[in-house]
Motif scaffolding. Sequence first.
Motif, PDB file in Angstrom:
ATOM      1  N   THR A  54     -39.664 -22.488  10.315  1.00  0.00           N
ATOM      2  CA  THR A  54     -38.378 -23.174  10.459  1.00  0.00           C
ATOM      3  C   THR A  54     -38.080 -23.977   9.201  1.00  0.00           C
ATOM      4  N   LEU A  55     -37.286 -23.375   8.332  1.00  0.00           N
ATOM      5  CA  LEU A  55     -36.860 -24.056   7.112  1.00  0.00           C
ATOM      6  C   LEU A  55     -35.613 -24.893   7.349  1.00  0.00           C
ATOM      7  N   TYR A  56     -34.788 -24.438   8.296  1.00  0.00           N
ATOM      8  CA  TYR A  56     -33.490 -25.081   8.536  1.00  0.00           C
ATOM      9  C   TYR A  56     -33.283 -25.279  10.040  1.00  0.00           C
ATOM     10  N   GLN A  57     -32.728 -26.406  10.397  1.00  0.00           N
ATOM     11  CA  GLN A  57     -32.267 -26.681  11.751  1.00  0.00           C
ATOM     12  C   GLN A  57     -30.812 -27.113  11.669  1.00  0.00           C
ATOM     13  N   TRP A  58     -30.044 -26.869  12.703  1.00  0.00           N
ATOM     14  CA  TRP A  58     -28.626 -27.213  12.635  1.00  0.00           C
ATOM     15  C   TRP A  58     -28.103 -27.684  13.976  1.00  0.00           C
ATOM     16  N   VAL A  59     -27.048 -28.466  13.904  1.00  0.00           N
ATOM     17  CA  VAL A  59     -26.306 -28.914  15.083  1.00  0.00           C
ATOM     18  C   VAL A  59     -24.830 -28.669  14.824  1.00  0.00           C
ATOM     19  N   HIS A  60     -24.082 -28.579  15.921  1.00  0.00           N
ATOM     20  CA  HIS A  60     -22.635 -28.410  15.830  1.00  0.00           C
ATOM     21  C   HIS A  60     -21.957 -29.707  16.232  1.00  0.00           C
ATOM     22  N   VAL A  61     -20.999 -30.107  15.431  1.00  0.00           N
ATOM     23  CA  VAL A  61     -20.287 -31.361  15.636  1.00  0.00           C
ATOM     24  C   VAL A  61     -18.807 -31.040  15.782  1.00  0.00           C
ATOM     25  N   SER A  62     -18.140 -31.705  16.700  1.00  0.00           N
ATOM     26  CA  SER A  62     -16.696 -31.560  16.843  1.00  0.00           C
ATOM     27  C   SER A  62     -16.071 -32.946  16.795  1.00  0.00           C
ATOM     28  N   PRO A  63     -14.776 -33.026  16.564  1.00  0.00           N
ATOM     29  CA  PRO A  63     -14.151 -34.357  16.484  1.00  0.00           C
ATOM     30  C   PRO A  63     -14.365 -35.200  17.732  1.00  0.00           C
ATOM     31  N   VAL A  68     -15.073 -26.354  20.591  1.00  0.00           N
ATOM     32  CA  VAL A  68     -14.072 -26.156  19.535  1.00  0.00           C
ATOM     33  C   VAL A  68     -13.652 -24.692  19.551  1.00  0.00           C
ATOM     34  N   ARG A  69     -12.362 -24.463  19.590  1.00  0.00           N
ATOM     35  CA  ARG A  69     -11.813 -23.118  19.646  1.00  0.00           C
ATOM     36  C   ARG A  69     -11.519 -22.613  18.235  1.00  0.00           C
ATOM     37  N   ALA A  70     -12.056 -21.445  17.916  1.00  0.00           N
ATOM     38  CA  ALA A  70     -11.802 -20.827  16.610  1.00  0.00           C
ATOM     39  C   ALA A  70     -10.440 -20.135  16.615  1.00  0.00           C
ATOM     40  N   SER A  71     -10.020 -19.684  15.446  1.00  0.00           N
ATOM     41  CA  SER A  71      -8.708 -19.044  15.329  1.00  0.00           C
ATOM     42  C   SER A  71      -8.640 -17.729  16.102  1.00  0.00           C
ATOM     43  N   ASN A  72      -9.796 -17.131  16.401  1.00  0.00           N
ATOM     44  CA  ASN A  72      -9.803 -15.876  17.166  1.00  0.00           C
ATOM     45  C   ASN A  72      -9.929 -16.095  18.664  1.00  0.00           C
ATOM     46  N   GLY A  73      -9.910 -17.357  19.098  1.00  0.00           N
ATOM     47  CA  GLY A  73      -9.956 -17.675  20.518  1.00  0.00           C
ATOM     48  C   GLY A  73     -11.337 -17.965  21.066  1.00  0.00           C
ATOM     49  N   VAL A  74     -12.389 -17.709  20.294  1.00  0.00           N
ATOM     50  CA  VAL A  74     -13.756 -17.981  20.748  1.00  0.00           C
ATOM     51  C   VAL A  74     -14.054 -19.474  20.598  1.00  0.00           C
ATOM     52  N   SER A  75     -14.689 -20.050  21.612  1.00  0.00           N
ATOM     53  CA  SER A  75     -15.041 -21.471  21.560  1.00  0.00           C
ATOM     54  C   SER A  75     -16.538 -21.644  21.353  1.00  0.00           C
ATOM     55  N   ILE A  76     -16.907 -22.665  20.613  1.00  0.00           N
ATOM     56  CA  ILE A  76     -18.312 -22.998  20.372  1.00  0.00           C
ATOM     57  C   ILE A  76     -18.573 -24.397  20.917  1.00  0.00           C
ATOM     58  N   LEU A  77     -19.666 -24.532  21.664  1.00  0.00           N
ATOM     59  CA  LEU A  77     -20.028 -25.819  22.226  1.00  0.00           C
ATOM     60  C   LEU A  77     -20.569 -26.733  21.141  1.00  0.00           C
ATOM     61  N   ALA A  78     -20.167 -27.974  21.170  1.00  0.00           N
ATOM     62  CA  ALA A  78     -20.646 -28.956  20.198  1.00  0.00           C
ATOM     63  C   ALA A  78     -21.854 -29.697  20.755  1.00  0.00           C
ATOM     64  N   ASP A  79     -22.767 -30.074  19.881  1.00  0.00           N
ATOM     65  CA  ASP A  79     -23.916 -30.887  20.270  1.00  0.00           C
ATOM     66  C   ASP A  79     -23.565 -32.369  20.255  1.00  0.00           C
ATOM     67  N   HIS A  80     -22.624 -32.729  19.395  1.00  0.00           N
ATOM     68  CA  HIS A  80     -22.252 -34.129  19.228  1.00  0.00           C
ATOM     69  C   HIS A  80     -20.773 -34.214  18.863  1.00  0.00           C
ATOM     70  N   GLY A  81     -20.254 -35.422  18.967  1.00  0.00           N
ATOM     71  CA  GLY A  81     -18.909 -35.696  18.496  1.00  0.00           C
ATOM     72  C   GLY A  81     -18.960 -36.558  17.259  1.00  0.00           C
ATOM     73  N   ALA A  82     -18.063 -36.297  16.314  1.00  0.00           N
ATOM     74  CA  ALA A  82     -18.060 -37.088  15.084  1.00  0.00           C
ATOM     75  C   ALA A  82     -17.719 -38.543  15.357  1.00  0.00           C
ATOM     76  N   SER A  83     -16.921 -38.793  16.399  1.00  0.00           N
ATOM     77  CA  SER A  83     -16.518 -40.167  16.703  1.00  0.00           C
ATOM     78  C   SER A  83     -17.604 -40.915  17.477  1.00  0.00           C
ATOM     79  N   GLN A  84     -18.655 -40.194  17.903  1.00  0.00           N
ATOM     80  CA  GLN A  84     -19.758 -40.821  18.619  1.00  0.00           C
ATOM     81  C   GLN A  84     -20.883 -41.131  17.632  1.00  0.00           C
TER      82      GLN A  84
END
Length: 343
Positions: A54-63, A68-84
């Motif tokens: 494991t060289l890299y680990q990642w999290v997804h953040v949304s506002p 978060v819904r992409a332009s193609n309609g697919v949504s990705i679950l966020a791990d955290h919120g930027a405002s939190q």
Amino acid sequence: MPHPRGQTRRGRTEVPAERPPTRIGFLLIPDFAMIAYGCAMEPFRAANDLAGTTLYQWVHVSPDGGPVRASNGVSILADHGASQSLAQPGSLEVVFVCAGGNPAAFEDPATLAWLRAEAARGTRIGGISGGSYVLARAGLLAGYRCTAHWDYIPAMAERFPRLHLTRSLYEIDRDRCTSAGGTAALDMMLALIEAAQGRALAHAVAEWFLHTRPRAGGEPQRMSLRERYDTSHPDLLAVLDQMERSLEAPLPREDLARHAGISVRQLERLFRSHLGRTIGTHYLGLRLDHARRLLRQTPLSVLDTAMACGFVSAAHFSRSYTARFGRSPRQDRGRPTAGRPTG
């Protein structure tokens, strides 16, 4: 049996001595482009698989912390919120902002403040496609070379005239890295992996994705005029280049013909035979397309937009714009770029 250079007998690619995984945050802005996000994130997953560690680990953040819904309609679950409160300071080493659609319409002071706080902690900050626009809004690109998708560059240059904005595929300048989006994100991530883990692993990742020629950051984003217009006529190409460079102060047909060293009649024939339209129709289309980008991505007034695209009359601009797009300039202001393939 010989093994590829840089690989172990188990087929894993050798990497530098073990160290803690690099923690990456992907800040997803609604309407982000899925292809650019995938090209940014997947190289790190492949690097882990190919290295066998494991060289890299990642999290997804949304506002707001929600999906978060992409332009193609697919949504990705966020791990955290930027405002939190994301975690303890310094928990992320890199943050990539992924945005598409119309990033100029993104208004969230808490998210911009979070980005500024991460930058102040020494976190490397990156922008993918329209993510560069968001970073500029946060004031995080001043004094750095940066790039963005070619569709955003005119509006960014208007709104942030002091930016050192290039038309490169990607720019890595100290603790800022920006990519034009699309598959250019893959090239930038390969460069970052090479800098951190070595060339062998970066090349292995490139081959894993059938990317047989990783591109240098300074390579152009767009096809050449020859490829874009499917013509090799040198006089026509010279004039097309001159037109694209002179949108704010359109050149008369006589000047364009003189630049190519031919007569106006010859030039008109070239446009009709190679492009199927007149000089005036083509030039007007270029200026109106430029106007549409400025209306949607900058706070310029309709009159200022008209002047920035070479129109001396707001009424003429409005009529021409409506005839081309079926909407008036005022109706199009700030309108999302739905259906557009901006990466």
